[in-house]
Design a protein around this motif. Structure first.
Motif, PDB file in Angstrom:
ATOM      1  N   UNK A  57       7.146   8.500  -0.324  1.00 17.32           N
ATOM      2  CA  UNK A  57       7.206   9.911   0.177  1.00 17.32           C
ATOM      3  C   UNK A  57       5.961  10.058   1.066  1.00 17.32           C
ATOM      4  N   UNK A  58       5.105   9.160   1.599  1.00 17.60           N
ATOM      5  CA  UNK A  58       3.986   9.387   2.412  1.00 17.60           C
ATOM      6  C   UNK A  58       4.181   9.437   3.870  1.00 17.60           C
ATOM      7  N   UNK A  59       5.486   8.713   4.278  1.00 20.93           N
ATOM      8  CA  UNK A  59       5.831   8.854   5.657  1.00 20.93           C
ATOM      9  C   UNK A  59       6.604   7.740   6.177  1.00 20.93           C
ATOM     10  N   UNK A  60       6.344   6.506   5.509  1.00 17.96           N
ATOM     11  CA  UNK A  60       6.996   5.200   6.077  1.00 17.96           C
ATOM     12  C   UNK A  60       8.398   5.276   5.269  1.00 17.96           C
ATOM     13  N   UNK A  61       8.451   5.341   4.019  1.00 18.83           N
ATOM     14  CA  UNK A  61      10.006   5.430   3.462  1.00 18.83           C
ATOM     15  C   UNK A  61       9.839   3.863   3.131  1.00 18.83           C
ATOM     16  N   UNK A  62       9.143   3.140   2.770  1.00 17.25           N
ATOM     17  CA  UNK A  62       9.126   1.865   2.240  1.00 17.25           C
ATOM     18  C   UNK A  62       9.647   1.752   0.789  1.00 17.25           C
ATOM     19  N   UNK A  63      10.644   0.861   0.453  1.00 16.07           N
ATOM     20  CA  UNK A  63      11.101   1.031  -0.934  1.00 16.07           C
ATOM     21  C   UNK A  63       9.937   0.854  -1.930  1.00 16.07           C
ATOM     22  N   UNK A  64       9.662   1.517  -2.801  1.00 17.49           N
ATOM     23  CA  UNK A  64       8.725   1.410  -3.856  1.00 17.49           C
ATOM     24  C   UNK A  64       8.682   0.211  -4.629  1.00 17.49           C
ATOM     25  N   UNK A  65       9.722   0.012  -5.270  1.00 14.61           N
ATOM     26  CA  UNK A  65       9.718  -1.117  -6.329  1.00 14.61           C
ATOM     27  C   UNK A  65       9.602  -2.339  -5.571  1.00 14.61           C
ATOM     28  N   UNK A  66      10.031  -2.418  -4.140  1.00 12.00           N
ATOM     29  CA  UNK A  66       9.947  -3.794  -3.610  1.00 12.00           C
ATOM     30  C   UNK A  66       8.532  -4.056  -3.082  1.00 12.00           C
ATOM     31  N   UNK A  67       7.710  -2.759  -2.961  1.00  8.48           N
ATOM     32  CA  UNK A  67       6.380  -2.897  -2.541  1.00  8.48           C
ATOM     33  C   UNK A  67       5.514  -3.642  -3.940  1.00  8.48           C
ATOM     34  N   UNK A  68       6.034  -3.038  -4.977  1.00  8.99           N
ATOM     35  CA  UNK A  68       5.226  -3.328  -6.291  1.00  8.99           C
ATOM     36  C   UNK A  68       5.428  -4.723  -6.305  1.00  8.99           C
ATOM     37  N   UNK A  69       6.666  -5.459  -5.919  1.00  6.23           N
ATOM     38  CA  UNK A  69       7.025  -6.751  -6.478  1.00  6.23           C
ATOM     39  C   UNK A  69       6.370  -7.765  -5.334  1.00  6.23           C
ATOM     40  N   UNK A  70       5.770  -7.405  -4.395  1.00  7.73           N
ATOM     41  CA  UNK A  70       4.881  -8.213  -3.595  1.00  7.73           C
ATOM     42  C   UNK A  70       3.801  -8.688  -4.236  1.00  7.73           C
ATOM     43  N   UNK A  71       3.063  -7.956  -5.041  1.00  5.74           N
ATOM     44  CA  UNK A  71       1.865  -8.250  -5.460  1.00  5.74           C
ATOM     45  C   UNK A  71       2.080  -9.818  -6.305  1.00  5.74           C
TER      46      UNK A  71
END
Length: 421
Positions: free
Chosen positions: A54-68
């Motif tokens: 919700x900050x602007x870019x709209x990147x999938x949140x769970x996917x971002x977490x999975x990259x760690x």
């Protein structure tokens, strides 16, 4: 009738206190996450919800977490970007002032999912009230075992530290924020590597916005199908919309993602004041290109707005009426971006400097017929050629104003004055 979720406690007595938050089920989602889910299962749950940043870019949140990455010796960090410097945006401030534990619970669940024991809340220094409330909320959460060591009887440890920014818009960009956190000048980094792999202190780092993290406890509590059942399939969930500008009922509204912009403006915002008509709307803070009145039937979600050449951004909806000069609006927007540019890359630093000079000249009635062509060339040199999206936002704003309201620019040049004054 839509049931508010993120704003359900706003306006209630002591809504910022832990006792109130606990009375409406607060920290039950964190307890459920620790008891019933593994970290990977939490990530899959958030993935399944379809939550997008919700900050602007709209990147999938769970996917971002999975990259760690897993199994690294380096510590992992969570950073909450609460800088909220986008003009027309005030949603995160309301969450932090009215319901701070909702954010802290979301941060704790995210930290559990990615394996972080340290979180930073990067907040703009002007948010003095929110900072004081968050400091109290963190102390309360510590005292009740919701933060700190052995959270809620588990073996999970998590600390949250507040870092006050100095009011730099560029810190809304995640890597510039990381530079600031480390005591360096806030300038965007070249990516890759992305923060999930090499972020804060060159360690794996997840960066999420306040509203994004505030959604997480509700997803854990109610399930991913509840969340992705609200709004469009590709942009689901409840959404906070900041309404300002020429409206009868400005304010913060929680409604489903994808609501038509016209409904948001006319029904919820009350439309333009008496005797005025809406001429254009900026749908996502000033970095989102304006949309003329005839285009307001678009849905307020990431994909629909992208389809008409604009952006949801921060959902800072700014209404412009028919007594407002678009040249003046566009000039103020470009001046803002020029002032806030970090100066790292030449297209943004030099391009916006020239754009401001031309825009001011046109606004003053001293423009030349070749100025509009020159502005187009400048936008072409800026867009897509910068380290971050600041320059892109300025270029898109100029292009949208020229596309939809070119007659106002030519009137300034041909008549040597502003037709509205």
């Amino acid at each position: 009738m839509f049931e508010p979720v993120l704003l359900k406690s706003v306006g209630q007595p002591d809504s910022h206190s832990l006792s109130h938050y606990r009375s409406v089920g607060g920290y039950e989602a964190l307890q459920k996450a620790l008891n019933d889910y593994t970290p990977d299962e939490i990530i899959e749950l958030v993935k399944g919800s379809g939550l997008r940043g919700r900050g602007g870019a709209g990147f999938p949140t769970g996917l971002k977490w999975s990259f760690v990455p897993k199994g690294q010796e380096k510590p992992k960090y969570l950073c909450c970007n609460a800088d909220e410097g986008e003009p027309g945006t005030f949603k995160d401030r309301i969450i932090m002032e009215e319901d701070p534990h909702q954010l802290l619970e979301g941060m704790a669940i995210c930290a559990y999912a990615i394996g972080a024991e340290t979180g930073y809340l990067y907040i703009r220094g002007e948010y003095v009230k929110a900072i004081r409330i968050l400091e109290t909320a963190i102390r309360e959460a510590h005292a009740e075992g919701c933060l700190g060591r052995g959270i809620l009887g588990s073996d999970f440890n998590f600390e949250v530290h507040i870092h006050e920014g100095a009011g730099a818009y560029i810190c809304g960009e995640e890597t510039a924020m990381l530079e600031s956190l480390q005591g360096r000048r806030a300038q965007p980094r070249l990516k890759p590597p992305f923060p999930a792999v090499a972020g804060l202190y060159d360690s794996p780092t997840v960066i999420n916005n306040v509203e994004t993290l505030a959604c997480v406890p509700h997803i854990v509590e109610r399930g991913s199908s509840w969340f992705n059942g609200i709004g469009p399939e590709r942009s689901p969930g409840p959404k906070l919309y900041c309404l300002s500008g020429s409206l009868r009922k400005p304010g913060l509204y929680e409604l489903p993602m994808g609501i038509p912009l016209r409904e948001l403006i006319e029904e919820h915002g009350g439309g333009a004041p008496e005797g005025r008509q809406i001429k254009a709307v900026i749908p996502g803070g000033v970095s989102a290109p304006m949309i003329p009145a005839e285009g307001l039937d678009v849905g307020m979600d990431f994909d629909s707005l992208a389809g008409v050449g604009s952006m949801l951004g921060s959902a800072g909806v700014i209404a412009i009426d028919d007594n407002t000069c678009i040249v003046k609006v566009a000039t103020r927007i470009v001046e803002f971006f020029h002032h806030e540019s970090c100066g790292k890359c030449t297209p943004c630093r030099e391009g916006l400097d020239w754009a401001v000079k031309i825009m001011r000249r046109i606004e003053a009635g001293e423009g030349a017929p070749t100025d509009l062509e020159q502005l187009e060339r400048l936008c072409g040199g800026i867009f897509g050629n910068t380290f971050c999206a600041l320059g892109d936002g300025a270029a898109m704003g100029i292009r949208a104003a020229l596309m939809h309201f070119k007659d106002e620019f030519t009137a300034h040049i041909d008549e040597g004055r502003c037709p509205y004054h």
